[in-house]
Enzyme design. Sequence first.
Site, PDB file in Angstrom:
ATOM      1  NE  ARG A   1      18.420   3.850  18.589  1.00  0.00           N
ATOM      2  CZ  ARG A   1      18.639   2.715  17.912  1.00  0.00           C
ATOM      3  NH1 ARG A   1      19.367   1.756  18.450  1.00  0.00           N
ATOM      4  NH2 ARG A   1      18.157   2.547  16.717  1.00  0.00           N
TER       5      ARG A   1
ATOM      6  CG  ASP B   1      22.310  -2.341  21.324  1.00  0.00           C
ATOM      7  OD1 ASP B   1      22.011  -1.314  20.696  1.00  0.00           O
ATOM      8  OD2 ASP B   1      21.663  -3.393  21.263  1.00  0.00           O
TER       9      ASP B   1
ATOM     10  CB  SER C   1      21.834  -0.855  17.677  1.00  0.00           C
ATOM     11  OG  SER C   1      21.019  -1.833  18.254  1.00  0.00           O
TER      12      SER C   1
ATOM     13  CE  LYS D   1      21.841  -5.703  19.081  1.00  0.00           C
ATOM     14  NZ  LYS D   1      20.484  -5.181  19.213  1.00  0.00           N
TER      15      LYS D   1
ATOM     16  CG  HIS E   1      20.734  -8.863  12.220  1.00  0.00           C
ATOM     17  ND1 HIS E   1      20.299  -9.104  13.504  1.00  0.00           N
ATOM     18  CD2 HIS E   1      20.134  -7.722  11.834  1.00  0.00           C
ATOM     19  CE1 HIS E   1      19.484  -8.146  13.869  1.00  0.00           C
ATOM     20  NE2 HIS E   1      19.360  -7.281  12.873  1.00  0.00           N
TER      21      HIS E   1
HETATM   22  N1  URA Z   1      17.556  -3.952  15.825  1.00  0.00           N
HETATM   23  C1  URA Z   1      18.539  -3.681  16.685  1.00  0.00           C
HETATM   24  O1  URA Z   1      19.117  -4.577  17.274  1.00  0.00           O
HETATM   25  N2  URA Z   1      18.883  -2.408  16.889  1.00  0.00           N
HETATM   26  C2  URA Z   1      18.283  -1.380  16.268  1.00  0.00           C
HETATM   27  O2  URA Z   1      18.630  -0.242  16.490  1.00  0.00           O
HETATM   28  C3  URA Z   1      17.255  -1.666  15.371  1.00  0.00           C
HETATM   29  C4  URA Z   1      16.911  -2.972  15.159  1.00  0.00           C
END
Ligand code: URA
Length: 434
Positions: free
Chosen positions: A175, A168, A190, A194, A89
Amino acid sequence: MTTAIEPFDAVDLIRAKRDRRELTSPEIAWLVDAYTRGYVADEQMSAMTMAIFLNGMTRREIRDLTMAMIASGERMDFSGLGKPTSDKHSTGGVGDKITLPLMPLVATFGVAVPQLSGRGLGHTGGTLDKLESIPGWRADLTNDEMFAQLRDVGGVICAAGAGLAPADKKLYALRDITGTVEAIPLIASSIMSKKIAEGTGALVLDVKFGSGAFLQDIERSRELARTMVELGEDAGVATSALITNMNVPLGLTIGNANEVRESVEVLAGGGPADVRELTVELAREMLALAGRPDVDVEAALDDGRAMDTWRRSIIAQGGDPDAALPVAREQHVVTAERDGVLVEQQALPFGIAAWRLGAGRARKQDPVQHAAGIELHAKPGDAVRAGQPLFTLHADEPARFERALEAVEGAWRIGDAGEPVEDGGPLIADRIGR
Ligand code: URA
């Protein structure tokens, strides 16, 4: 009619976090669940996220928040594949196309790569947007199709289904409009909710710092990386992080189709040195965490094995790896005003300019223009001559050039030979993890 009695009151929890009290595990589990089902209102969750932004969370609270978001949706399981899984990621950056060459490179060594990605919003483009510039390529796969591709090709890049961490999704949208994106406990939970729900066995995080990154300060990037590595390890996912420099755009292309072209160059054993270096280092990390530390990663780029996996993955998703990629109707070339050395090329303004050319979207529902973007002809440290092209803007509508040029005004500088280059230092600044 009887109504279920809720075990907590959102206002009590908001007051507690406002007054710097640690929330308990049952409180956090309830809050996330009650917000997901609509019992806790958006305005209450906005107050809570701002209280978290201002007062932070302990490691235990962050872990509980992550686990509660995972529990809001489905959890995938690749144990039936019979091979290890490893994923990456990136926190996102300008010209960051690394996922494209990285997935087939790692998959070539028998480690499955389930790369569930998103579309871009803002100046950092989305991996799916880039791949969708390939004629016929399809991002939306069923779980069965994804599983079959992991088994047969070894890697897949596709859209994350709505079933993963729906809490999320709702929280991130909130947010985004309440100025609470940049809180480390919220970012870490967050991203990791995932990735853990996705079911990967190993995970490498590319946490960026610098002008084109989400967090500019390297110390904050390190803290985010440490928090995410701990969350991964606590959940049984072998996790490490590279802290990488995003002061300068990555590679020589920013956009969608042009980034695919550059990725294919890397898969053919060429491409810009920084894109190749980061691809190779992340692949080594992903393979080492998945139990394959001793393979020759660079050889698979140079001898065509990674390219072969790439082609098979594109075909499996309906794409034509030999099809011509879209080319923009209009070009605008910016040239050097004098002889010297390019000493500065700031990532963020170039990212914004590419976005204004049509490569990114302002609203979720907007389409991207696949051919739009920027091609860089020189990188910091390169000697340039007066009149030499520095970069080319590509757009379908010439009216877009003016605002793109405004964005990059003052974003690059030609200095004298021997002047220090302002690129923020080496590409890979640090590594965090086991
Ligand atoms: N990417 C995400 O998936 N979540 C965040 O809070 C920031 C970047």
